[in-house]
Enzyme design. Structure first.
Site, short mmCIF file in Angstrom:
data_model
loop_
_atom_site.label_atom_id
_atom_site.label_comp_id
_atom_site.label_asym_id
_atom_site.label_seq_id
_atom_site.Cartn_x
_atom_site.Cartn_y
_atom_site.Cartn_z
CG ASP A 178 -5.19 0.03 5.20
OD1 ASP A 178 -4.66 1.06 5.65
OD2 ASP A 178 -5.40 -0.98 5.89
CB SER A 202 -5.23 -1.13 9.68
OG SER A 202 -4.85 -0.15 8.75
CB THR A 243 -8.03 -4.12 6.83
OG1 THR A 243 -7.27 -2.98 7.22
CG2 THR A 243 -9.40 -3.69 6.34
CG ASP A 267 -8.10 1.58 6.98
OD1 ASP A 267 -7.64 2.37 6.13
OD2 ASP A 267 -7.47 0.61 7.42
CG HIS A 321 -2.24 5.16 10.05
ND1 HIS A 321 -2.93 4.14 10.64
CD2 HIS A 321 -1.39 4.57 9.16
CE1 HIS A 321 -2.54 2.98 10.13
NE2 HIS A 321 -1.60 3.21 9.23
ZN LIG Z 1 -0.84 1.73 8.09
#
Ligand SMILES: [Zn+2]
Length: 459
Positions: A46, A95, A148, A327, A423
Site C-alpha cells: 500500500d 485505498s 485494502t 494500490d 496519495h
Molecule cells: Zn493512504
C-alpha cells in the site's frame, strides 16, 4: 522491457528451492497446468509507488560495487497499472476505491468497500475463489478491517464502518451445497473490531468466538502463530488496531509480514483445490502520509522479504501465480532534491525507530525525551538546534511539529523531499511470477487485475 530480461513464467525443474519439497513431501519436479494457476497470491504494497521503490533501491544497494543492485522484484516486472478511481469529485484514488478495483474489477468512488457507484455490492476474487472450492486468506499489517484487506471480503458504502466490515468478514457464503466462512485464514491487527465492546468495556459482540465455534484456531502472538498446527482455518490478531511498523515491532508479540505469509500459505495449501491469498504490506502508505523515510524503508523491506518467501513457495509449487503491486503511491517522494545530484536513503540506518513511532513515544505522558532522542536518533552530526526542535515540540506534546522536526533531520541528510501528504496519481509497477503472468504484461487499468484473477477460474 526487453523479453530477455523476463524470467520464464514457469520455474525450471532443477530449481534451487528443492529443499522445500523435503518439508512438504512434494515431488521435486514442477508439475501442473502451465497456463492456469491453481493458487493466486496477490501482494499489495500500500503506497509503494515507483519512486518509493527507487529510494529503496538506493537504501538496499551494496555501495562497494558500482551501479545499483537489482531488487528481488526486478526480474518479474510485468508492467504498470493506472490507479485512478471513479469519484464524482476526486481524481486520485484512496485505498477503498483502489481495493475495489483490484478485488472486483469495478471502478468506484473513494471510500467505497467493494460496492459500485450505486452502492451495490460487487463480487470479489476472494469470494469467487471460495465459491470455486478453494481456500482463502487475508494477511495485513493494518487492522484487518482497514480498506485494502476489507475490500476482498466485505461490502460497505464506507470504509469507516469498520465494525460492520468485521462482521461481514466472518460471514458465511454458499459454497456448493453448504455455507462456509468467506475467509479461512486471517492474520493482522484489529482485535477491537472482532471483539466489539460497549462503553463500559464489556464485550458485546465476539466474532472471534464465532469463528472458534466453527473450528478456527485463534492466535495472538508470534509463538502461538508459529506453533499453530491445529486447524487449517485460523484467525490471528496481534494488536488492538494496526500492528507496529516492522522496525518498531516487538518480535515476540507481533509476527513479521513474512511469518504471517508463510503460515497462511502453509494452512491454505492443504486444500487440494488450491487457494487465493491477499497479503498487504499496509504501511508504506502510512509512512508516506507521515513523510517518514525510515518508516517507508522499514515497510518496503518487510514487504520485500514476504515477497521473496511467497516466491520461494511458487518456485517449488509451479502452480502458483504471485502478483506484487501497489494500490497507489503515497507522499510524492522525490529521490533527490534541490541542487544536489545526490540521494542517501541509507542514512535511515541511524534511526532506531520510525519517525511516527518515535513521535508517539516522545509525546506520551512521562516520556524521557532526552533518552528517547539519544537511543533513537543516532546521527553523530546532529546539531543542537535540530535536537532542540524535537525537544520543544515533544514537551509541548505537539505531534505534528515533533514528527516534522524528526523528518527534517533525516530528509536533509538523505537529500529527499516529499511533495504530498496524501496519495499521488502516477501509475504503479506490477510484478508477476508463475502461470498466468502474461495476462499482467503492459500498461493496464487496475480493474484488469481482478479480471485476470477471475479469468483463471473459467474452464
Ligand atoms: Zn493512504
Amino acid at each position: 522491457m526487453p523479453g530477455s530480461s523476463v524470467q520464464p513464467a514457469i520455474a525450471k525443474t532443477n530449481n534451487p528451492n528443492a529443499n522445500y519439497h523435503a518439508k512438504t513431501n512434494k515431488p521435486a519436479v514442477c508439475h501442473g497446468n502451465q497456463k492456469t494457476p491453481k493458487n493466486v497470491i496477490l501482494m499489495i504494497g500500500d503506497g509503494m509507488g515507483i519512486s518509493q521503490l527507487g529510494a529503496y533501491r538506493y537504501y538496499k544497494d551494496d555501495e562497494t560495487k558500482s551501479g545499483l543492485d537489482k531488487l528481488s522484484f526486478d526480474q518479474h516486472l510485468a508492467g504498470s497499472q493506472i490507479t485512478i478511481s471513479d469519484d464524482p469529485v476526486l481524481n486520485i484514488t484512496d485505498s477503498g476505491a483502489a481495493g475495489a478495483a483490484l478485488a472486483t474489477g469495478v471502478k468506484t468512488y473513494n471510500g467505497a468497500i467493494s460496492v459500485d457507484k450505486n452502492k451495490t455490492p460487487q463480487q470479489t476474487v476472494l469470494e469467487a475463489y471460495k465459491q470455486a472450492g478453494k481456500s482463502t486468506g487475508l494477511v495485513a499489517t493494518s487492522e484487518l478491517t482497514h480498506a485494502t484487506p476489507a475490500s476482498f471480503a466485505a461490502h460497505n458504502e464506507s470504509r469507516k464502518n469498520e465494525n460492520a466490515i468485521a462482521e461481514d468478514m466472518v460471514r458465511k457464503i454458499k459454497v456448493g451445497k453448504s455455507y462456509q466462512p468467506v475467509v479461512d485464514v486471517m492474520y493482522g491487527g484489529g482485535v477491537d473490531f472482532f471483539q466489539q465492546k460497549d462503553k463500559n468495556g464489556h464485550v458485546k459482540l465476539d466474532l472471534i468466538n464465532k469463528l472458534k465455534k466453527d473450528g478456527f484456531s485463534y492466535v495472538t502472538n508470534t509463538k502461538q502463530l508459529l506453533n499453530d498446527n491445529k486447524s487449517s482455518q485460523s484467525i490471528g490478531l496481534f494488536a488492538p488496531s494496526a500492528m507496529a511498523k516492522d522496525i518498531d515491532r516487538d518480535p515476540a508479540k507481533e509476527p513479521s509480514l513474512t511469518q504471517m505469509t508463510d503460515k497462511a500459505i502453509e494452512k491454505l495449501s492443504k486444500n487440494k483445490n488450491g487457494f487465493f491469498l491477499m497479503v498487504e504490506g499496509s504501511q508504506p502508505d502510512w509512512a508516506g502520509h507521515a513523510n517518514d523515510l525510515t518508516g517507508m524503508m522499514s515497510e518496503i523491506s518487510a514487504f520485500d522479504k514476504a515477497y521473496q518467501s511467497a516466491l520461494k513457495y511458487a518456485q517449488s509449487d509451479c502452480n502458483t501465480l504471485v502478483i506484487a503491486l501497489a494500490d497507489h503511491a503515497t507522499g510524492g517522494l522525490s529521490v533527490g532534491t534541490g541542487d544536489k545530484y545526490e540521494v542517501h536513503p541509507k542514512v535511515v540506518n541511524n534511526m532506531k525507530m520510525t519517525h511516527e513511532g518515535l513521535t508517539q513515544k516522545l509525546i506520551a505522558d512521562g516520556a524521557d525525551i532526552e533518552s528517547l532522542i539519544n537511543n533513537n536518533i543516532q546521527f553523530k552530526d546532529l546539531t543542537a538546534a535540530e535536537r532542540q526542535a524535537v525537544v520543544t515540540a515533544a514537551q509541548a506534546k505537539d505531534e505534528k511539529k515533533t514528527l516534522a522536526a524528526i523528518n527534517k533531520i533525516v530528509d536533509v541528510r538523505a537529500n529527499v523531499a516529499w511533495g504530498s501528504r496524501v496519495h499521488t496519481g502516477e501509475e504503479v509497477h506490477v510484478y508477476a511470477y508463475g502461470p498466468g503472468r502474461e495476462k499482467f504484461v503492459g500498461v493496464q487499468d487496475n480493474t484488469q487485475n481482478a479480471q485476470n484473477i477471475f479469468s483463471f477460474l473459467k474452464k
